[in-house]
Write an enzyme that holds these catalytic residues in place. Structure first.
Site, PDB file in Angstrom:
ATOM      1  N   GLU A 119       0.827  -1.203   0.000  1.00 14.02           N
ATOM      2  CA  GLU A 119       0.000   0.000   0.000  1.00 14.02           C
ATOM      3  C   GLU A 119       0.864   1.256   0.000  1.00 14.02           C
ATOM      4  OE1 GLU A 119      -4.108  -0.869   2.183  1.00 14.02           O
ATOM      5  OE2 GLU A 119      -2.397  -1.377   3.450  1.00 14.02           O
ATOM      6  N   GLU A 139      -3.738  -9.576   3.624  1.00 15.14           N
ATOM      7  CA  GLU A 139      -4.609  -9.163   4.728  1.00 15.14           C
ATOM      8  C   GLU A 139      -5.763 -10.130   4.985  1.00 15.14           C
ATOM      9  OE1 GLU A 139      -2.401  -5.351   4.138  1.00 15.14           O
ATOM     10  OE2 GLU A 139      -2.949  -7.106   2.977  1.00 15.14           O
TER      11      GLU A 139
END
Length: 262
Positions: A119, A139
């Protein structure tokens, strides 16, 4: 003796600000202190007229960034400390701060960029990856959220590719990242930073006023209807700037322009 080395190294090379994450013993993972240091560095660079491009990399070649420091989070869970959602904290959201920086940004991926590390790279404008780099969002395998990637990844790659990465949590290669537009250039191991700096130098040859207008308009117009986006007037107008006059004069006179950023 406690390690007193800074977790984020900062170096100025002409008009380029080089930021280097320095937590190789923890796979350059993001701790609260590192998050705060990154936000501060990018915010200050936005306001510094001498900075025209920012390059972000990390120490070593084992990892660009492995995301959040899960060992630290596990210890906090044991101590009963509640998890604070990223957008509910007193501190600014690091990925948002990087994304909204008004200067061009390049991530030099010296090693794998996964989870929050992916990210962080996604928040930059351009990405240069060493050939051994892997990219991914595990995740879903950790019960976490990938909030920034949920929003940004489908804007960068086809939605089916984005959902595959998000749902499966599997990693892709640097070359696959290049094929899908996540990565601009793939280079041999150990050469990502040199290539990113070469790109940054080429960017810095161009008019700062134009670069800022391009960055701010691209960021703020994202998601707007075309008529509304075309009417944005972000930052200094290059059309009425000294840089525009200088750029035209330099072209006519066959010389290198001298930019003033105004």
């Amino acid at each position: 003796m406690a390690d007193t080395a800074p977790i984020l190294l900062s170096e100025t090379r002409g008009h380029i600000l080089l930021l280097t994450i320095n937590r190789p013993d923890r796979m350059n993972s993001i701790s609260p202190d590192l998050s705060e240091a990154l936000v501060r560095a990018f915010v200050e660079a936005s306001a510094d007229p001498d900075v025209r491009c920012i390059v972000l990399t990390a120490v070593g070649d084992r990892a660009f960034c492995a995301g959040a420091d899960l060992k630290a989070r596990a210890q906090e869970d044991k101590e009963g400390k509640p998890f604070q959602p990223l957008l509910s904290r007193a501190e600014r959201y690091v990925f948002e701060a990087v994304y909204e920086t008004i200067k061009p940004t390049i991530a030099a991926l010296n090693g794998p960029a996964v989870a929050g590390g992916f990210e962080l790279a996604l928040a930059c404008d351009l990405r240069v990856a060493a050939e051994h780099v892997t990219l991914g969002l595990p995740e879903a395998k950790r019960g976490k959220g990938a909030h920034f990637a949920n929003v940004m990844l489908p804007r960068v790659v086809p939605s089916a590719i984005a959902f595959e990465m998000l749902y499966l949590g599997e990693y892709i290669s640097a070359e696959d990242g290049r094929r899908w537009g996540l990565v601009n250039r793939v280079v041999p191991r150990g050469e990502a930073l040199a290539e990113a700096l070469c790109m940054a130098e080429a960017i810095c040859e161009n008019a700062p006023v134009s670069l800022r207008r391009m960055k701010e308009t691209a960021i703020r117009s994202n998601g707007l209807p075309v008529p509304a986006a075309l009417r944005l007037n972000e930052g200094i107008s290059p059309y009425s700037s000294e840089d525009r006059v200088e750029g035209v004069a330099a072209f006519v006179e066959k010389r290198k322009p001298v930019w003033r950023g105004r």
